[in-house]
Design a protein around this motif. Sequence first.
Motif, short mmCIF file in Angstrom:
data_model
loop_
_atom_site.label_atom_id
_atom_site.label_comp_id
_atom_site.label_asym_id
_atom_site.label_seq_id
_atom_site.Cartn_x
_atom_site.Cartn_y
_atom_site.Cartn_z
N VAL A 57 39.02 37.99 47.11
CA VAL A 57 39.49 37.03 46.09
C VAL A 57 39.79 37.72 44.76
CG1 VAL A 57 38.82 35.01 44.71
CG2 VAL A 57 38.35 35.05 47.16
N ARG A 58 38.84 38.55 44.30
CA ARG A 58 39.02 39.17 42.99
C ARG A 58 40.17 40.17 42.97
NH1 ARG A 58 33.05 39.42 41.34
NH2 ARG A 58 33.30 38.29 43.28
N GLU A 59 40.24 40.97 44.05
CA GLU A 59 41.29 41.99 44.15
C GLU A 59 42.68 41.32 44.15
OE1 GLU A 59 40.92 44.29 47.73
OE2 GLU A 59 42.81 45.35 47.38
N LEU A 60 42.80 40.26 44.94
CA LEU A 60 44.10 39.58 45.04
C LEU A 60 44.46 38.89 43.72
CD1 LEU A 60 46.41 38.90 46.92
CD2 LEU A 60 45.13 36.91 47.72
N ARG A 61 43.45 38.28 43.08
CA ARG A 61 43.68 37.63 41.80
C ARG A 61 44.16 38.64 40.75
NH1 ARG A 61 38.82 37.08 38.12
NH2 ARG A 61 39.43 39.25 38.25
N ASP A 62 43.49 39.80 40.70
CA ASP A 62 43.89 40.84 39.73
C ASP A 62 45.30 41.34 39.99
OD1 ASP A 62 41.54 40.65 38.42
OD2 ASP A 62 40.62 42.45 39.30
N ARG A 63 45.60 41.54 41.29
CA ARG A 63 46.91 42.07 41.65
C ARG A 63 48.01 41.08 41.26
NH1 ARG A 63 50.54 44.93 42.05
NH2 ARG A 63 51.57 45.78 43.87
N ILE A 64 47.80 39.80 41.55
CA ILE A 64 48.81 38.78 41.22
C ILE A 64 48.90 38.63 39.70
CG2 ILE A 64 49.40 36.33 41.40
CD1 ILE A 64 48.32 36.38 44.24
#
Lengths: 207, 207
Positions: free
Chosen positions: B66-73
Motif C-alpha cells: 500500500v505505502r509503496e504504491l501510494r508513494d509511487r502514484i
Amino acid sequence: MKKTISQATIDRLPLYFRTLRLVEAENMDIISSDELGRRLDITPEQIRKDLATFGQFGRKGIGYDVRELRDRIGNILGLHNKWRLAIVGVGHLGGALANYVNFAPLGFSVVALFDNDKEIVGSEVNGLEVNDASSMEKIIAERSVDIGVITVPASEAQGVVDSLIAAGIKGIWNFAPIKLNVPIDIPLVNEDLSVGLSALSYHMSQD
Amino acid sequence: MKKTISQATIDRLPLYFRTLRLVEAENMDIISSDELGRRLDITPEQIRKDLATFGQFGRKGIGYDVRELRDRIGNILGLHNKWRLAIVGVGHLGGALANYVNFAPLGFSVVALFDNDKEIVGSEVNGLEVNDASSMEKIIAERSVDIGVITVPASEAQGVVDSLIAAGIKGIWNFAPIKLNVPIDIPLVNEDLSVGLSALSYHMSQD
C-alpha cells in the motif's frame, strides 16, 4: 427500463450538459461536434459516438441544436425530477454548498440543514434554519428529502448515513473522505476536491 | 520527459491515490487488485493494466504494497512538489476551500487569499489575512504561489486569470462556471460541483 449506456458515456453526460448550458448562455443555437470537442478536450468522434447512443441528433455538416440536446441529456440525467437535498454538517463546506448558486438551474434545491453543534443549530444559512441532527428522521419525511449531502467529519459519516437511510433517503452525495457502506439500491457518489487538484498537479509536473 | 500514460489512466490516478490513503488509514499493508477494484468500482483487470504502466508492482496472489504504491502514484502525480495555492474570491466556496483540511496531507498549502470586497479584505480566514486583489501581482511573486484557485463570479473570472498569469502563476484550478482562455503551457482544471450531483441524479433515475 434500464438503458444500455456505458459507464464511461454516463460519466461524460454531466460534462456535456454543463457545456451546453454555457454555450446556451452565449446565445449559440447550434454547436458542432468539433466545437463541443474543443471545449471539452474530447475528440469529435467520441462525442458523435456518445450522442448517437440516445438516437439521431444533429445534422451532418450543421451541428446539434443546443437546447434540444441539453433537454435530452437533462432528461437522461433525471434532472426533471427536481431533487430535494438535505445537507448534514453545516461547517465551512456544508455552508458553502447551502449557498452554492449553481444547483438551482439544474433543478436541485436545498430544503433542510442539520448539525449537532449547539452553536450552529438555530442559525440561518441562505434563509434556511439549521436543525438539530436529532430531528433528522422527522424533518426528512416532512420535507420529502431525496438526497443526503454528507459534510460531517469522516468519523461521523457512517452514522449519519445510517440515519438518513432509515429516514427514507434515496441517494447519498458524500464529501467525507471515507468509504461508506450503503444498501445496493441507494446510489452513492463520492466527491473529493483533492482529486481535481491532484490532476492539476500531474499536468504541472510534466515538462 | 513526457511519460506515455493514457489520459484515461491519468484520470484514475487521483482516485487510486485517494483510496490507498484511506486503506493506509485502516492499517492495511497489502491490497489486492480485487479489493482495490471493489472499493473503486473498477475491474481488477483494468487496475492491473493501469498500474503495470509504471513498472512491476505487486506480487501475483499477494497484492500491492500500500505505502509503496501510494508513494509511487504520488510521485507520478507530482505531489512531492509541495504546491502553494492562492485563492481568489473569499466568498462561501473560497472560504470553505481555505479551511479544507484534506489538502495538507497531499502537500498542498494555501499561502494567499484575495478579494476585492472591502468588507472581506483585512479579515482572517484560517489564520491567513485576506489581501486586496490589487496587490495580487506583488504578493504572488513574494510568496512563490504556484496555483491560482478561482472562486470569483463567472463575470470576473477571466480578468482574474489574466492577472494571475501575468503574475507568473503556473496552474489554474477553476470553480467559476465559464470557459477560461489560458496560454497552452498553463494547465487548467475546471471543477464543477454540479457534475457529481448530476451523476447521482442519473443513478437515482434508473429503475
